[in-house]
Scaffold this motif. Structure first.
Motif, PDB file in Angstrom:
ATOM      1  N   LYS A   1       0.983  -1.172   0.029  1.00  0.00           N
ATOM      2  CA  LYS A   1       0.051   0.191   0.007  1.00  0.00           C
ATOM      3  C   LYS A   1       0.847   1.170  -0.064  1.00  0.00           C
ATOM      4  O   LYS A   1       0.340   2.361  -0.394  1.00  0.00           O
ATOM      5  N   GLY A   2       2.217   1.212   0.473  1.00  0.00           N
ATOM      6  CA  GLY A   2       3.013   2.643   0.643  1.00  0.00           C
ATOM      7  C   GLY A   2       2.296   3.127   1.819  1.00  0.00           C
ATOM      8  O   GLY A   2       2.456   4.230   1.903  1.00  0.00           O
ATOM      9  N   ARG A   3       1.855   2.290   2.849  1.00  0.00           N
ATOM     10  CA  ARG A   3       1.458   3.003   4.141  1.00  0.00           C
ATOM     11  C   ARG A   3       2.213   3.349   5.303  1.00  0.00           C
ATOM     12  O   ARG A   3       3.189   2.457   5.519  1.00  0.00           O
TER      13      ARG A   3
ATOM     14  N   ASN B   1      -6.157  -0.113  -1.275  1.00  0.00           N
ATOM     15  CA  ASN B   1      -5.802   0.910  -2.158  1.00  0.00           C
ATOM     16  C   ASN B   1      -4.416   1.200  -2.038  1.00  0.00           C
ATOM     17  O   ASN B   1      -4.065   0.939  -0.646  1.00  0.00           O
ATOM     18  N   ARG B   2      -3.579   1.938  -2.790  1.00  0.00           N
ATOM     19  CA  ARG B   2      -2.451   2.631  -2.590  1.00  0.00           C
ATOM     20  C   ARG B   2      -2.780   3.635  -1.466  1.00  0.00           C
ATOM     21  O   ARG B   2      -3.974   4.461  -1.373  1.00  0.00           O
ATOM     22  N   SER B   3      -2.042   3.803  -0.531  1.00  0.00           N
ATOM     23  CA  SER B   3      -1.958   4.896   0.399  1.00  0.00           C
ATOM     24  C   SER B   3      -2.510   6.215   0.029  1.00  0.00           C
ATOM     25  O   SER B   3      -1.890   6.462  -0.996  1.00  0.00           O
TER      26      SER B   3
ATOM     27  N   LYS C   1      -4.843   7.182  -1.846  1.00  0.00           N
ATOM     28  CA  LYS C   1      -6.028   7.262  -2.632  1.00  0.00           C
ATOM     29  C   LYS C   1      -7.382   6.741  -2.385  1.00  0.00           C
ATOM     30  O   LYS C   1      -7.490   6.288  -1.232  1.00  0.00           O
TER      31      LYS C   1
ATOM     32  N   ASP D   1      -4.807  -0.210  -8.567  1.00  0.00           N
ATOM     33  CA  ASP D   1      -3.874   0.156  -7.360  1.00  0.00           C
ATOM     34  C   ASP D   1      -2.608  -0.922  -7.325  1.00  0.00           C
ATOM     35  O   ASP D   1      -1.691  -0.500  -7.089  1.00  0.00           O
ATOM     36  N   LEU D   2      -2.918  -2.344  -7.192  1.00  0.00           N
ATOM     37  CA  LEU D   2      -2.057  -3.235  -6.521  1.00  0.00           C
ATOM     38  C   LEU D   2      -1.619  -4.188  -7.506  1.00  0.00           C
ATOM     39  O   LEU D   2      -1.084  -5.234  -7.261  1.00  0.00           O
TER      40      LEU D   2
ATOM     41  N   LYS E   1       1.621  -6.306  -7.224  1.00  0.00           N
ATOM     42  CA  LYS E   1       2.107  -6.088  -5.905  1.00  0.00           C
ATOM     43  C   LYS E   1       1.520  -7.276  -4.799  1.00  0.00           C
ATOM     44  O   LYS E   1       1.914  -7.441  -3.839  1.00  0.00           O
TER      45      LYS E   1
END
Ligand code: AMP
Ligand code: MG
Length: 342
Positions: free
Chosen positions: A58-60, A148-150, A152, A164-165, A168
């Motif tokens: 997620k890039g969280r 979701n990607r962080s 978004k 989004d993913l 990944k």
């Protein structure tokens, strides 16, 4: 990594898809799945290596804790130190459903990165046939933020997760469009007077009928205090173009569109269906009722990214009932900015 998106409905092949999902989760991999709020990105909540993959995919930010999903009521006491009377009443009234409750966590049971260093944990039993079936077949707790990607908008369709993913994560269980459309209500029941940390489909009014007074700080009040839910401090739900809020008034919206277009902007409008007659470059409906608006909001915000709009106008609603949840998401997506008529 190749990402598979498998449709799960009532046909026999779905059984194979569930088995595949269970096997991947047990092997420490991530699986995205539908819930009644938004799609979740799951990992087994006791496996720290697996949970860390969620943050990476997620890039969280690692200080933003995850919600733990359970498939049966009985599991709750395995993970939390104490279940108050108020919590029991909320479970009876709202579980399975779009409600996350914050409890004191039982030490050394869940993976460290689930709670991101807090001594509390958020737990929810979702009410979606696919989510429940997956959780019950797995028989383990699943940590799952929105898939979701962080930053978004949260995904309300399998295809949003794919956008989004892809590359990944190995698997998306696609159960069609989610129902509620905004994330679960998060309530902190560890406090004397419970506090709604994130408004959702279970509203302040609904809680008060079951457990008496609860507090619901506005988005602005939350920003002023120390963040209790770490997610509160991050940018959220934003399409690529800036979002500006505007009153739900046709004359005001028509003037705003005209002024923006005169300045050379290309405008996407998010508004109730009967605003369709106006002339923005793109129009995305928020429907008629507040329930429609909740269900359509993230789809509409995401649709803006498929256009070349350079400004997004979004009409607001009241903060009554589920309106509080809608306004919370809208204000975050706009960073609190409103269109100022010239
Ligand atoms: P999402 O990642 O989109 O599913 O959102 C999860 C939300 O729950 C975030 O706003 C988190 O900050 C919040 N949350 C999860 N666990 C806790 C906790 N233990 N205490 C407070 N907030 C939490
Ligand atoms: Mg999220």
């Amino acid at each position: 990594m190749e990402t598979q998106r498998l449709i799960v409905d009532n046909n026999v092949d779905s059984e194979k898809s569930y088995s595949q999902a269970v096997d991947l989760l047990n092997a420490g991999e991530l699986v995205a799945f539908p819930t009644e709020t938004v799609y979740g990105l799951g990992a087994i909540a006791t496996n720290n290596t697996a949970v860390k993959k969620i943050y990476a995919a997620k890039g969280r930010p690692s200080d933003n804790p995850l919600i733990v999903h359970i498939g049966t009521f009985d599991e709750l006491e395995n993970y939390v130190a104490d279940i108050s009377d108020k919590a029991r009443k909320c479970m009876d009234a709202f579980w399975p459903g779009p409600l996350t409750m914050i409890f004191k966590v039982k030490p050394n049971v869940l993976a460290e990165s689930v709670t991101a260093g807090l001594d509390t944990v958020g737990i929810r039993m979702p009410n979606h046939p696919v989510a429940l079936k997956l959780l019950q077949k797995l028989g383990k707790p699943v940590a799952a933020p929105s898939a979701n990607r962080s930053g978004k908008p949260s995904p309300t369709e399998g295809i949003h997760v794919e956008q989004d993913l892809t590359g990944k994560i190995p698997l998306i269980l696609d159960g069609g469009a989610t129902g509620v459309g905004v994330e679960s209500t998060v309530i902190d029941l560890t406090l004397e007077t419970p506090v709604i940390l994130r408004p959702g489909a279970i509203t302040k009014e609904m809680f008060e009928k079951v457990i008496g007074p609860v507090k619901q700080p506005t988005h602005i009040e939350q920003k002023q205090g120390a963040p209790r839910a770490p997610g509160m401090k991050y940018k959220h739900y934003a399409p690529n173009a800036p979002v500006l809020l505007i009153e739900k008034d046709k004359n005001q919206v028509a003037s705003a569109i005209q002024q923006l277009q005169q300045q050379g902007h290309k405008v996407a409008l998010l508004a109730p269906q009967d605003f369709e007659q106006l002339t923005p470059e793109w129009f995305f409906t928020l429907g008629e009722t507040q329930e429609d608006m909740a269900a359509n909001l993230f789809h509409a915000l995401r649709a803006c990214d498929l256009t070349t709009a350079d400004v997004v106008l979004a009409t607001v609603t009241t903060t009554q009932g589920v309106g509080a949840a809608i306004m919370n998401r809208l204000e975050k997506s706009a960073g609190g900015k409103w269109y100022k008529l010239k």
